[in-house]
Design a protein around this motif. Structure first.
Motif, PDB file in Angstrom:
ATOM      1  N   PHE A 238     -19.436  19.486 -11.063  1.00 49.49           N
ATOM      2  CA  PHE A 238     -18.184  20.744 -11.457  1.00 49.49           C
ATOM      3  C   PHE A 238     -17.838  19.831 -12.889  1.00 49.49           C
ATOM      4  CE2 PHE A 238     -19.239  22.441  -7.522  1.00 49.49           C
ATOM      5  CZ  PHE A 238     -19.258  23.753  -7.740  1.00 49.49           C
ATOM      6  N   SER A 261     -23.848  36.610  -4.110  1.00 48.43           N
ATOM      7  CA  SER A 261     -22.907  37.351  -3.241  1.00 48.43           C
ATOM      8  C   SER A 261     -23.112  38.533  -2.963  1.00 48.43           C
ATOM      9  CB  SER A 261     -21.417  37.380  -3.730  1.00 48.43           C
ATOM     10  OG  SER A 261     -20.996  35.768  -4.062  1.00 48.43           O
ATOM     11  N   GLY A 286     -11.439  28.531  -5.459  1.00 44.05           N
ATOM     12  CA  GLY A 286     -12.599  28.261  -5.672  1.00 44.05           C
ATOM     13  C   GLY A 286     -13.460  29.803  -5.807  1.00 44.05           C
ATOM     14  N   HIS A 291     -15.079  38.013  -7.144  1.00 48.37           N
ATOM     15  CA  HIS A 291     -16.186  38.848  -6.942  1.00 48.37           C
ATOM     16  C   HIS A 291     -15.949  39.138  -5.391  1.00 48.37           C
ATOM     17  CE1 HIS A 291     -17.963  34.963  -7.382  1.00 48.37           C
ATOM     18  NE2 HIS A 291     -18.690  35.359  -6.342  1.00 48.37           N
ATOM     19  N   ASP A 309      -9.304  28.742  -9.136  1.00 47.06           N
ATOM     20  CA  ASP A 309     -10.535  28.172  -9.636  1.00 47.06           C
ATOM     21  C   ASP A 309     -10.067  26.921 -10.828  1.00 47.06           C
ATOM     22  OD1 ASP A 309     -13.307  27.224 -10.264  1.00 47.06           O
ATOM     23  OD2 ASP A 309     -13.944  29.171  -8.994  1.00 47.06           O
ATOM     24  N   HIS A 332      -6.320  26.070 -10.867  1.00 46.00           N
ATOM     25  CA  HIS A 332      -5.728  25.092  -9.667  1.00 46.00           C
ATOM     26  C   HIS A 332      -7.039  24.264  -9.118  1.00 46.00           C
ATOM     27  CE1 HIS A 332      -3.854  23.190  -6.286  1.00 46.00           C
ATOM     28  NE2 HIS A 332      -4.545  23.728  -5.519  1.00 46.00           N
ATOM     29  N   ASN A 333      -6.716  23.099  -9.132  1.00 42.32           N
ATOM     30  CA  ASN A 333      -7.585  22.045  -8.748  1.00 42.32           C
ATOM     31  C   ASN A 333      -7.282  22.058  -7.211  1.00 42.32           C
ATOM     32  OD1 ASN A 333      -9.205  19.857  -7.772  1.00 42.32           O
ATOM     33  ND2 ASN A 333      -8.894  18.872  -9.751  1.00 42.32           N
ATOM     34  N   MET A 334      -8.300  22.402  -6.453  1.00 36.21           N
ATOM     35  CA  MET A 334      -8.190  22.404  -4.775  1.00 36.21           C
ATOM     36  C   MET A 334      -7.812  21.151  -4.260  1.00 36.21           C
ATOM     37  SD  MET A 334     -11.929  22.975  -3.328  1.00 36.21           S
ATOM     38  CE  MET A 334     -13.197  21.853  -3.496  1.00 36.21           C
ATOM     39  N   ARG A 348     -14.791  30.300   0.265  1.00 34.53           N
ATOM     40  CA  ARG A 348     -16.395  30.808   0.452  1.00 34.53           C
ATOM     41  C   ARG A 348     -17.407  30.096  -0.434  1.00 34.53           C
ATOM     42  NH1 ARG A 348     -19.905  34.144  -1.546  1.00 34.53           N
ATOM     43  NH2 ARG A 348     -21.739  34.866  -0.018  1.00 34.53           N
ATOM     44  N   HIS A 349     -18.386  29.499   0.116  1.00 32.04           N
ATOM     45  CA  HIS A 349     -19.583  28.602  -0.692  1.00 32.04           C
ATOM     46  C   HIS A 349     -18.679  27.531  -1.298  1.00 32.04           C
ATOM     47  CE1 HIS A 349     -23.115  31.229  -0.338  1.00 32.04           C
ATOM     48  NE2 HIS A 349     -23.196  30.530   0.462  1.00 32.04           N
ATOM     49  N   ASP A 353     -20.267  22.526  -1.113  1.00 33.21           N
ATOM     50  CA  ASP A 353     -20.617  21.839  -2.324  1.00 33.21           C
ATOM     51  C   ASP A 353     -20.226  20.398  -2.273  1.00 33.21           C
ATOM     52  OD1 ASP A 353     -21.496  24.019  -3.935  1.00 33.21           O
ATOM     53  OD2 ASP A 353     -19.518  24.475  -4.403  1.00 33.21           O
TER      54      ASP A 353
HETATM   55  C1  LIG Z   1     -20.655  27.782  -5.170  1.00 36.39           C
HETATM   56  S1  LIG Z   1     -19.181  28.383  -6.067  1.00 36.39           S
HETATM   57  C2  LIG Z   1     -18.623  29.553  -5.082  1.00 36.39           C
HETATM   58  C3  LIG Z   1     -17.881  30.605  -5.733  1.00 36.39           C
HETATM   59  C4  LIG Z   1     -17.216  31.879  -4.937  1.00 36.39           C
HETATM   60  N1  LIG Z   1     -16.164  31.542  -3.943  1.00 36.39           N
HETATM   61  C5  LIG Z   1     -18.340  32.522  -4.292  1.00 36.39           C
HETATM   62  O1  LIG Z   1     -18.543  32.587  -2.952  1.00 36.39           O
HETATM   63  O2  LIG Z   1     -19.191  33.245  -4.849  1.00 36.39           O
HETATM   64  C6  LIG Z   1     -17.982  27.218  -5.905  1.00 36.39           C
HETATM   65  C7  LIG Z   1     -16.777  27.510  -6.693  1.00 36.39           C
HETATM   66  O3  LIG Z   1     -15.919  26.284  -6.385  1.00 36.39           O
HETATM   67  C8  LIG Z   1     -15.210  25.879  -7.511  1.00 36.39           C
HETATM   68  N2  LIG Z   1     -14.764  24.526  -7.632  1.00 36.39           N
HETATM   69  C9  LIG Z   1     -15.243  23.374  -7.785  1.00 36.39           C
HETATM   70  N3  LIG Z   1     -14.440  22.356  -7.599  1.00 36.39           N
HETATM   71  C10 LIG Z   1     -13.385  22.992  -7.779  1.00 36.39           C
HETATM   72  C11 LIG Z   1     -11.882  22.270  -7.687  1.00 36.39           C
HETATM   73  N4  LIG Z   1     -11.782  21.104  -7.572  1.00 36.39           N
HETATM   74  N5  LIG Z   1     -10.965  23.140  -7.517  1.00 36.39           N
HETATM   75  C12 LIG Z   1     -11.070  24.539  -7.659  1.00 36.39           C
HETATM   76  N6  LIG Z   1     -12.170  25.387  -7.705  1.00 36.39           N
HETATM   77  C13 LIG Z   1     -13.375  24.343  -7.856  1.00 36.39           C
HETATM   78  C14 LIG Z   1     -16.424  26.272  -8.816  1.00 36.39           C
HETATM   79  O4  LIG Z   1     -15.931  26.352  -9.960  1.00 36.39           O
HETATM   80  C15 LIG Z   1     -17.217  27.504  -8.153  1.00 36.39           C
HETATM   81  O5  LIG Z   1     -16.225  28.714  -8.716  1.00 36.39           O
END
Ligand SMILES: C[S@@+](CC[C@H](N)C(=O)[O-])C[C@H]1O[C@@H](n2cnc3c(N)ncnc32)[C@H](O)[C@@H]1O
Length: 457
Positions: A238, A261, A286, A291, A309, A332-334, A348-349, A353
């Motif tokens: 990422f 999705s 995230g 969608h 995200d 926002h950084n989770m 979700r998903h 990761d």
């Molecule tokens: C696999 S995608 C899933 C996207 C969506 N939730 C879905 O189900 O289709 C993972 C998402 O997590 C986001 N992400 C990764 N690291 C993150 C962080 N530190 N804070 C927030 N979002 C993050 C990515 O940018 C991406 O959009």
């Protein structure tokens, strides 16, 4: 309706299994050994599961799926058909595995699977052959090349022919191709983008799987992975994908997430009782392009949803998301403390990761908003993933989860998890967590784990 026990000698019946890990209870019934099966017993299972499906369709006045009708509808995603279809797939796969003149023929197909993904990427994402062939027409390869701007006729022909072996396109006469029910689905450019992402960044990552195992054994560092070796970077996926020079890759990834999705959203919207959130607020952490939120919102219009995200992703979502104007987008950084109080935090998903340590950090970043659900003030966490199947489920029911798990290992040392592993993960973040699983046995990312804090003190 109770799950169908299709054949005495058949498999576990676990449709709509609700595993409440707070009690450790898994409701599973029936059992038998694959070793006891014969070609005839498997064929009987095929026959009886097909009967369950066709009887259901007849009883509900629904058409049977057929190759003859390009818009042939999907089977309804209802418990009785899910179970019958799972049993059918297990039996047909088992027949394929043993009815061989030479056992290597069976394994040999796996060795060449890489060519099948390459063919999909070439024909679908790179040259958009599905949209170059009108529905109900056959088109010669030379015309397909003209329409798609392809200069290498033989290699495109080879790719399309490869796909015909999976019922994607059919060769009607030498060099002429037409649609099948599956090539029609691939006209969707979001799905094409998902193919492109897997056929490029993910595929190159996989070539370094063993190197990463040897160089970084058991790594919990997301920047020391097959991905980082394959892409010659010391960044995580990422960090890398949000750099300005990877703008095109990020756009493809974002679009691909919408694509993948699409075929799991129906299952996800039925998997969890979203209406229990009432007029509440949900934060889709995230959530990418929003969608998934959009689909939840259309079934639960009274919900208020914020999609969070990384800034680069949110920038893209604000410009082009199908959810613009319907949900709020926020960077926002989770891993940083969650700034917003909400009734539910939805991932979700996202967890798949990441390593356990990273997930725990993300859970703890939300903890201050999760007060006791008992007294009605608490927020809950809702995780949607592909839950790893218990060991006693037959192949190939666990195939998708196993494949996603390999992919997550390769990309960031992440992983898919079992119900119990999710429960342990939440309890490691805070011992007061209780969890409940909602298993759909459906497409990827449609199983749900709900987590809440039982006590306030
Ligand atoms: C696999 S995608 C899933 C996207 C969506 N939730 C879905 O189900 O289709 C993972 C998402 O997590 C986001 N992400 C990764 N690291 C993150 C962080 N530190 N804070 C927030 N979002 C993050 C990515 O940018 C991406 O959009």
């Amino acid at each position: 309706m109770a799950p169908h026990r299709i054949l005495a000698a058949t498999t576990l019946s676990h449709t709509d299994r609700e595993a409440d890990s707070s009690t450790g209870e898994h409701r599973l019934t029936g059992a038998s050994s694959l070793e006891q099966e014969t070609l005839q017993s498997l064929a009987n299972t095929v026959q009886s599961s097909v009967s369950v499906i066709t009887d259901y369709l007849k009883a509900h006045n629904l058409p049977e799926p057929t190759f003859g009708n390009l818009t042939s509808p999907n089977l309804p995603f209802v418990p009785e058909l899910k179970e019958a279809k799972r049993v059918l797939l297990e039996a047909t796969s088992a027949i394929e595995a043993i009815a061989q003149f030479n056992k290597f023929d069976y394994v040999g197909r796996l060795i060449l699977l890489n060519q099948e993904l390459t063919a999909l990427k070439v024909a679908v994402d790179d040259f958009d052959v599905p949209n170059a062939i009108p529905i109900d027409e056959e088109v010669h390869i030379s015309d397909i090349c003209k329409r798609t701007g392809c200069l290498d006729e033989y290699k495109l022909l080879s790719s399309i022919r490869m796909l015909t072996q999976n019922f994607i396109f059919k060769e009607t006469k030498l060099g002429y191709f037409a649609h099948t029910i599956h090539s029609v689905t691939l006209r969707d450019r979001d799905i094409a983008a998902y193919i492109g992402w897997n056929g490029s960044t993910v595929m190159t990552t996989s070539t370094k799987f063993t190197d990463a195992m040897k160089l970084y054994p058991n790594s919990k560092d997301p920047s020391k992975s097959a991905f980082s070796l394959a892409h010659n970077t010391d960044q995580t996926l990422f960090e890398w994908i949000t750099k300005p020079e990877q703008q095109e890759t990020l756009a493809g990834f974002n679009k691909g997430m919408i694509g993948t999705s699409k075929y799991s959203i129906e299952a996800l919207s039925k998997a969890y009782p979203w209406n229990t959130l009432g007029h509440g607020t949900l934060i889709d952490v995230g959530g990418g392009q929003g969608h998934v939120s959009l689909a939840i919102l259309s079934a639960n219009p009274e919900l208020k949803i914020t999609v969070q995200d990384l800034p680069e992703v949110i920038e893209h979502s604000k410009e082009s998301s199908p959810a613009r104007g319907k949900v709020t987008f926020e960077s926002h950084n989770m891993f940083a403390p969650q700034p917003k109080k909400a009734d539910a935090y939805f991932f979700r998903h996202v967890f798949h990761d990441h390593t356990d340590d990273a997930c725990i950090k993300a859970i703890r970043a939300t903890l201050h908003h999760l007060r006791s659900a008992k007294n009605g003030t608490g927020g809950r966490i809702i995780v949607a993933e592909t839950i790893m199947q218990p060991l006693d489920v037959r192949p190939p029911t666990g195939r998708q989860a196993c494949a996603m798990n390999m992919k997550m290992c390769a990309l960031q040392n992440g992983r898919e998890r079992t119900v119990d592993e999710f429960d342990r993960l939440f309890k490691a973040a805070d011992a007061r967590f209780k969890t409940k699983a909602f298993i759909t046995n459906g497409p990827v990312g449609s199983d749900v784990i709900e987590a809440w804090i039982e006590e306030d003190n």
